[in-house]
Design an enzyme around this catalytic site. Structure first.
Site, PDB file in Angstrom:
ATOM      1  CD  GLU A 182     -31.552 -19.327  41.862  1.00 38.90           C
ATOM      2  OE1 GLU A 182     -31.942 -18.756  42.896  1.00 38.90           O
ATOM      3  OE2 GLU A 182     -30.730 -20.261  41.875  1.00 38.90           O
ATOM      4  CD  GLU A 210     -26.568 -20.298  41.235  1.00 42.41           C
ATOM      5  OE1 GLU A 210     -27.100 -20.916  42.192  1.00 42.41           O
ATOM      6  OE2 GLU A 210     -26.597 -19.060  41.120  1.00 42.41           O
TER       7      GLU A 210
END
Length: 602
Positions: free
Chosen positions: A183, A258
């Site tokens: 991320e 995710e």
């Protein structure tokens, strides 16, 4: 003849041992739109779990639970700071540090692996997986091309690569892909750093496809991706998400790296319990559209010891619970939840095949309340002091976790407005040995009104607990203790004695009983409970206030009466038939109490 027979038997035994993990060699590649396993489109149905959060003896059980829910892949974070706590001293072999063994277990179940090695991982884990020894360098920058940071990163990449290289799909292993950072588009835009990370893995023999994982927004994707890597979306649950990524990066496959069946919880909040309809709808969409995905997490486990992280929301600090149950399909203790059964049904219907039998749950035990008796305090167990002109954070003294006591005599101003700049994270304040009160970073507290005293040079003591380091966004440089100074009515207080209390398991085992006063908070307590059989249990701390619990020398983690967690998970492997010892350190409890064991988290 005997020699030849013995050699033949040894050869067979060797082949059998290797064959336990070996599978037929496969290929894995990226097309413009699909993942290709043996040149055929392959839908990754992954469930994430973290070996560091699961007792080693339960790895196989949790992997089989994921398989029985319909997963063909396990995604796993590797927490750098769990394996290298001091520079150059790596542990990839003891207990649940053995990452290679975990990966071999996944392969033995006929499943694949998505490896998420960081170096930064977030994950509600202390400092996002970065080792806190980095913070001993006062002006270091992380997650960028700072040469001091990169020197440590290169050492880590080299060490981990040696562990996992034999387990890549290119070498007959189960690792299909390796993630670059995590991320990153939510943190920074140093593309040279991301490209260097990818090159480092390649230079160390990692020759499988790579992927990145970022939120489905243009700025995140532009800043967080690397050329040629698959695009992971955290999360990807709609045509709009996938079309956006495909429009920006048309040459590689896109997947939901995710998808969230649950969510994290901080101390002082209500348990996060997301409506299961949301994840059921998202998974059905992903399955129906042949999208690959990873459930973060299918099983959360536990933030044992000092491993829980924190966020920087609220008033600037939100520490995570010890439990990482996450409201996941598989509970902290390894039980299939209602959410698990629903997801299993949806995935099974999509696969049009019978799924493996769900493994039997791990046995549990409970025990009745036993008395907790004070047996010593930190005041009788202080190490030699280090003298400092002004207070410094833990890391400046070479300490990563635990507590630190700062002591000074007040000269000049002796009462009034006491300000700690900055407090990380929780302080109890004493004046002339008397408890005055507490300050809590979580509530934005850093100021205390000191009362007047008749003592000529009052003694001020500030006991600071360092809780989890922030693991997400721009505030991850999160040193512990008193990070700058203490002032009284604007006067900077000088000349401090500093006592480090890292609360290691070795320190706890070395505690000896004393006959000192039990009226001053900062007490250690002991209890003994007897078991006729062992099983998992939860230590109920509802009669305590704030501290840490050890069972038979094992650190279960932090507890706090603000909730919502009221019990700490203790696996059966840390218990024994007969007498078991509990040690408790509590910041506020002063009198005897009691503690008990339950079979569930709630």
């Amino acid at each position: 003849m005997r020699i030849h027979l013995l050699a033949h038997l040894l050869f067979i035994a060797c082949c059998f041992t290797q064959g336990a993990y070996a599978q037929e060699k496969h290929t894995f590649a990226l097309s413009k739109t699909d993942f290709l396993l043996d040149s055929q489109p392959f839908q990754i149905i992954s469930g994430e779990m973290h070996p560091a959060r699961i007792p080693r003896e339960y790895w196989k059980h949790r992997i089989q639970m994921a398989k029985a829910m319909g997963c063909n892949t396990i995604a796993a974070y590797v927490f750098w700071n769990y394996h290298e706590q001091e520079p150059g001293a790596f542990d990839f072999s003891s207990t649940n540090h053995n990452v290679a063994e975990f990966i071999k277990m996944v392969q033995a179940e006929g499943m694949w692996v998505l490896l998420r090695p960081g170096p930064y991982v977030c994950a509600e884990w202390e400092f996002g997986g970065l080792p806190p020894y980095l913070l001993r360098t006062p002006d270091i920058k992380v997650r960028c091309m700072d040469p001091r940071y990169m020197e440590a990163v290169e050492r880590y990449v080299k060490a981990l690569s040696a562990q996992v290289k034999p387990l890549l799909v290119t070498n007959g292993g189960p690792i299909l892909m390796v993630q670059v950072e995590n991320e990153y588009g939510s943190y920074g835009n140093d593309k040279a750093y991301l490209n260097r990370l990818k090159a480092l893995w390649e230079e160390n023999g990692i020759n499988v496809p790579f992927y990145t994982a970022d939120g489905p927004a243009v700025p995140n994707l532009e800043a967080g991706t690397v050329a040629g890597a698959a695009i992971g979306l955290d999360s990807g649950g709609s045509d709009a998400d996938f079309n956006l990524a495909a429009s920006l990066y048309p040459g590689v496959p896109v997947f939901s790296s995710e998808s969230y069946p649950g969510w994290l919880t901080h101390w002082g909040e209500q348990w996060a319990r997301p409506n299961k309809e949301g994840i059921l709808r998202e998974v059905k969409y992903l399955l129906d559209n042949e999208r690959s995905f990873n459930l973060y997490v299918i099983h959360g486990g536990t933030n044992f010891g000092f491993t829980a992280g924190a966020n920087s929301g609220g008033k600037g600090y939100e520490p995570d619970l010890t439990s990482y149950d996450y409201d996941a399909p598989i509970s902290e203790q390894g039980v299939a939840t209602e959410k698990y059964m629903e997801l299993r049904r949806i995935i099974g219907n999509h696969l049009h095949k019978a799924l493996p039998r769900i493994p039997a749950p791990i046995p549990t035990v409970s025990f009745s309340a036993v008395p907790l008796i004070p047996f010593t305090s930190i005041w009788e167990q202080l190490p030699e002091a280090v003298h400092s002109a002004q207070p410094k954070p833990f890391e400046a003294y070479g300490q990563d976790y635990g507590f630190m006591l700062y002591r000074t005599r007040l000269v000049g101003h002796k009462s009034g407005k006491l300000v700690i700049t900055d407090l990380h994270d929780y302080a109890t304040i004493y004046l002339n040995g008397q408890y005055m009160g507490k300050l809590d970073r979580r509530l934005g507290e850093n100021t205390f009104e000191l009362p007047k005293t008749d003592v000529k040079e009052p003694v001020l003591e500030i006991l600071v607990e360092g809780m989890g380091r922030i693991n997400f966004a721009q505030h991850i440089i999160d040193r512990k203790g008193i990070t700058d100074r203490v002032t009284l009515n604007g006067m900077t207080l000088m000349s401090w004695d500093v006592f480090g209390l890292p609360m290691t398991e070795k320190y706890i085992q070395g505690l000896h009983a004393t006959s000192g006063t039990t009226a001053k908070p900062g007490q250690f307590f002991k209890a003994t409970f007897k078991l006729s059989r062992v099983g998992d249990t939860y230590i109920d701390f509802t009669r305590l206030k704030k501290g840490i619990i050890w069972v038979n020398g094992h650190n279960l983690g932090r507890y706090w009466d603000i909730g919502p967690q009221n019990r700490l998970y203790c696996p059966a492997g840390w218990l024994k038939k007969g007498n078991n010892e509990i040690v408790v350190f509590d910041l506020h409890q002063v009198g005897p109490s009691s503690i008990s064991g339950a079979k569930t988290l709630e």
